[in-house]
Design an enzyme around this catalytic site. Structure first.
Site, PDB file in Angstrom:
ATOM      1  N   LYS A 210       0.831  -1.210   0.000  1.00 12.21           N
ATOM      2  CA  LYS A 210       0.000   0.000   0.000  1.00 12.21           C
ATOM      3  C   LYS A 210       0.867   1.263   0.000  1.00 12.21           C
ATOM      4  CE  LYS A 210      -3.019   3.066   0.605  1.00 12.21           C
ATOM      5  NZ  LYS A 210      -4.291   3.353   0.015  1.00 12.21           N
ATOM      6  N   CYS A 264      -3.605  10.863   1.772  1.00 11.56           N
ATOM      7  CA  CYS A 264      -2.948   9.582   1.447  1.00 11.56           C
ATOM      8  C   CYS A 264      -1.568   9.810   0.852  1.00 11.56           C
ATOM      9  CB  CYS A 264      -3.800   8.818   0.444  1.00 11.56           C
ATOM     10  SG  CYS A 264      -5.520   8.721   0.927  1.00 11.56           S
TER      11      CYS A 264
HETATM   12  N1  SAJ Z   1      -2.178  14.935  -8.614  1.00 13.90           N
HETATM   13  C1  SAJ Z   1      -1.383  15.718  -9.423  1.00 13.90           C
HETATM   14  N2  SAJ Z   1      -1.082  15.263 -10.667  1.00 13.90           N
HETATM   15  C2  SAJ Z   1      -1.543  14.064 -11.143  1.00 13.90           C
HETATM   16  C3  SAJ Z   1      -2.327  13.260 -10.290  1.00 13.90           C
HETATM   17  C4  SAJ Z   1      -2.629  13.731  -9.025  1.00 13.90           C
HETATM   18  O1  SAJ Z   1      -0.955  16.819  -9.050  1.00 13.90           O
HETATM   19  O2  SAJ Z   1      -1.233  13.739 -12.301  1.00 13.90           O
HETATM   20  C5  SAJ Z   1      -2.496  15.410  -7.249  1.00 13.90           C
HETATM   21  C6  SAJ Z   1      -3.995  15.593  -7.009  1.00 13.90           C
HETATM   22  O3  SAJ Z   1      -4.438  16.835  -7.464  1.00 13.90           O
HETATM   23  C7  SAJ Z   1      -4.057  15.466  -5.496  1.00 13.90           C
HETATM   24  C8  SAJ Z   1      -2.981  14.420  -5.201  1.00 13.90           C
HETATM   25  O4  SAJ Z   1      -2.121  14.415  -6.322  1.00 13.90           O
HETATM   26  O5  SAJ Z   1      -3.705  16.676  -4.854  1.00 13.90           O
HETATM   27  C9  SAJ Z   1      -3.509  13.020  -4.960  1.00 13.90           C
HETATM   28  O6  SAJ Z   1      -4.558  12.724  -5.858  1.00 13.90           O
HETATM   29  P1  SAJ Z   1      -4.753  11.296  -6.533  1.00 13.90           P
HETATM   30  O7  SAJ Z   1      -5.980  11.359  -7.376  1.00 13.90           O
HETATM   31  O8  SAJ Z   1      -3.510  10.865  -7.217  1.00 13.90           O
HETATM   32  O9  SAJ Z   1      -4.910  10.285  -5.307  1.00 13.90           O
HETATM   33  P2  SAJ Z   1      -5.832  10.262  -3.997  1.00 13.90           P
HETATM   34  O10 SAJ Z   1      -5.042  10.802  -2.862  1.00 13.90           O
HETATM   35  O11 SAJ Z   1      -7.181  10.808  -4.244  1.00 13.90           O
HETATM   36  O12 SAJ Z   1      -5.981   8.654  -3.833  1.00 13.90           O
HETATM   37  C10 SAJ Z   1      -4.812   7.860  -3.745  1.00 13.90           C
HETATM   38  C11 SAJ Z   1      -4.945   6.686  -4.721  1.00 13.90           C
HETATM   39  N3  SAJ Z   1      -3.669   6.011  -4.848  1.00 13.90           N
HETATM   40  C12 SAJ Z   1      -3.086   5.760  -6.048  1.00 13.90           C
HETATM   41  O13 SAJ Z   1      -3.581   6.123  -7.085  1.00 13.90           O
HETATM   42  C13 SAJ Z   1      -1.820   4.991  -6.025  1.00 13.90           C
HETATM   43  C14 SAJ Z   1      -6.043   5.735  -4.232  1.00 13.90           C
HETATM   44  O14 SAJ Z   1      -6.099   4.579  -5.054  1.00 13.90           O
HETATM   45  C15 SAJ Z   1      -5.805   5.342  -2.778  1.00 13.90           C
HETATM   46  O15 SAJ Z   1      -6.819   4.488  -2.282  1.00 13.90           O
HETATM   47  C16 SAJ Z   1      -5.778   6.597  -1.936  1.00 13.90           C
HETATM   48  O16 SAJ Z   1      -4.682   7.416  -2.397  1.00 13.90           O
HETATM   49  C17 SAJ Z   1      -5.580   6.210  -0.485  1.00 13.90           C
HETATM   50  O17 SAJ Z   1      -6.591   6.223   0.247  1.00 13.90           O
HETATM   51  O18 SAJ Z   1      -4.474   5.840  -0.105  1.00 13.90           O
END
Ligand code: SAJ
Length: 410
Positions: A210, A264
């Site tokens: 994870k 996360c």
């Molecule tokens: N972000 C960027 N650029 C990107 C993708 C995301 O700047 O290309 C930013 C988003 O705006 C946000 C942050 O990253 O601020 C996180 O967003 P996210 O959509 O990547 O992830 P979370 O935090 O919503 O959810 C993540 C997920 N993990 C992965 O994709 C590996 C989800 O599957 C997990 O269940 C979750 O963390 C968790 O609960 O751990």
């Protein structure tokens, strides 16, 4: 006689509530436990205290079926699922994990557990935590308790905010047992609703898996964010650059942004860094790059604002990412907070998913509608790519200084 539930879920937040509800709609009798009485009341009325598409429908169905009840203290059950927050300790440089909620939840089970019970940790946790909850529970039960009587497993949640209900069912899962029997029992449990594959492992590998998934994403976002800093320096359009580079068959660069938020990805990599600081160099650097991004945005706004006498700045979005209401660890909030503290201009904030500003911004920022803010603004600062912003007519942005941290139209 006290009722014995099939499943008792401790923590009714973004993970515990959908998990408890889906078990209930699949016919399990479920007790959801939360320490906040208002949360318990809301759920018992079939309502929700957090926003997630279709979660209201699922919770209402679960409560109306009579299979989901909420309470402030646990009751006997065959299985206990711990889904409480695991933040890091604020105020120390090493970002050490704060396991106090997990410990409190575990110890609260001592009054109700019975031999043969399965105890599953879903909270994202440092390596070794599942073994540690075994230790805490046995400690609380006293010297007569036998370790073999209870089964401990880790089954990390993986669902993406905004798409939780679909991913809850369709994502593959990993279950890691402290023993093989525990892993097998946990696998059988999650088969109740998970239609994807469930992979069995040991607890430590499941915990690390994870953390690895979220660190992978953090490192990749850091690469994109670092590129955006380099491009700012070199006068290159980062969005066009990434679009072009991604035409290579083996390149897939993620999107830069104002920083990485949420509870996360901005947190979990620190658990690896804290456990292996000498080895986790790239993971630490990625965290630092992503954490530095909000202040870079603030500097950029300050430069642009210095051209105006009394600049009005429309800040589009406060959530940590698009189309959610969650502002935890949001880089947008951090940026707006800094702009307010440094009195960079008059700040208008637009966040279609919240009704009230967080306390940290109250009295310093005005929450308003998008068109109104844009109309009044000298500078438009795009902080979140909400779908409402994408559908705004582009002409509204004409004749304004636009700082677009999300590449709204790219
Ligand atoms: N972000 C960027 N650029 C990107 C993708 C995301 O700047 O290309 C930013 C988003 O705006 C946000 C942050 O990253 O601020 C996180 O967003 P996210 O959509 O990547 O992830 P979370 O935090 O919503 O959810 C993540 C997920 N993990 C992965 O994709 C590996 C989800 O599957 C997990 O269940 C979750 O963390 C968790 O609960 O751990």
């Amino acid at each position: 006689m006290i009722k014995k539930y099939d499943v008792c879920v401790i923590g009714l937040g973004y993970i515990g509530l959908p998990t408890a509800s889906i078990f209930a709609t699949k016919g399990k009798s479920v007790l959801g436990v939360d320490v906040v009485p208002s949360v318990v009341d809301t759920i018992n009325q079939g309502k929700i205290h957090i926003q997630e598409p279709d979660l209201d429908i699922l919770v209402r169905a679960a409560v109306q079926s009579g299979n989901l009840k909420a309470a402030t203290i646990p009751a006997p059950a065959d299985t206990f699922i711990i889904a409480v927050p695991t933040p890091f300790q604020h105020g120390n440089e090493q970002h050490l994990p704060d396991l106090s909620y997990v410990e409190a939840a575990t110890r609260s089970l001592a009054k109700v557990v019975q031999p043969g019970n399965l105890i599953v940790l879903e909270s994202t946790s440092p390596v070794g935590t599942t073994e540690q909850i075994q230790g805490w529970l046995l400690d609380e039960l006293g010297p007569t308790a036998k370790a073999d009587d209870y089964h401990f497993a880790h089954c990390p949640e993986r669902i993406l905010p905004g798409q939780m209900l679909r991913e809850l069912v369709t994502n593959d899962r990993i279950v890691g047992g402290v023993t093989e029997v525990a892993a097998k029992k946990a696998k059988e449990l999650y088969e109740t609703f998970c239609s994807a594959e469930i992979f069995v492992s040991d607890a430590r590998t499941a915990e690390m898996a994870k953390l690895t998934e979220n660190s992978f994403r953090d490192v990749n976002i850091a690469f994109a964010n670092e590129l955006s800093l380099i491009c700012d320096e070199l006068g290159i359009d980062v969005w066009q650059l990434i679009r072009l580079a991604n035409r290579h068959p083996r390149v897939n660069i993620l999107r830069p942004g104002p920083g990485v938020g949420g509870h996360c990805i901005a947190v979990d990599p620190w658990f690896i860094v804290a456990a292996a600081p000498a080895q986790a160099r790239l993971i630490r650097t990625a965290r630092e790059v992503n954490n530095s991004k909000p202040l870079h945005v603030v500097d950029n706004v300050k430069k642009k604002a210095s051209r105006f006498r009394d600049p009005v700045i429309a800040c589009l979005g406060l959530a940590f990412k698009a189309d959610v209401d969650d502002i935890r660890e949001s880089p947008a909030i951090e940026i707006v907070k800094h702009l307010a503290q440094e009195k960079v201009g008059r700040l208008l904030a637009v966040e279609p998913n919240i009704q009230k500003l967080p306390a940290i911004l109250e009295n310093q920022v005005t929450l308003t509608g998008a068109e109104e803010a844009i109309h009044a603004a000298d500078i438009i600062l795009v902080l979140v790519d909400h779908r409402q912003f994408k559908s705004l007519p582009r002409r509204l942005f004409d004749e304004r200084v636009v700082i677009d941290t999300r590449g709204l139209w790219s």
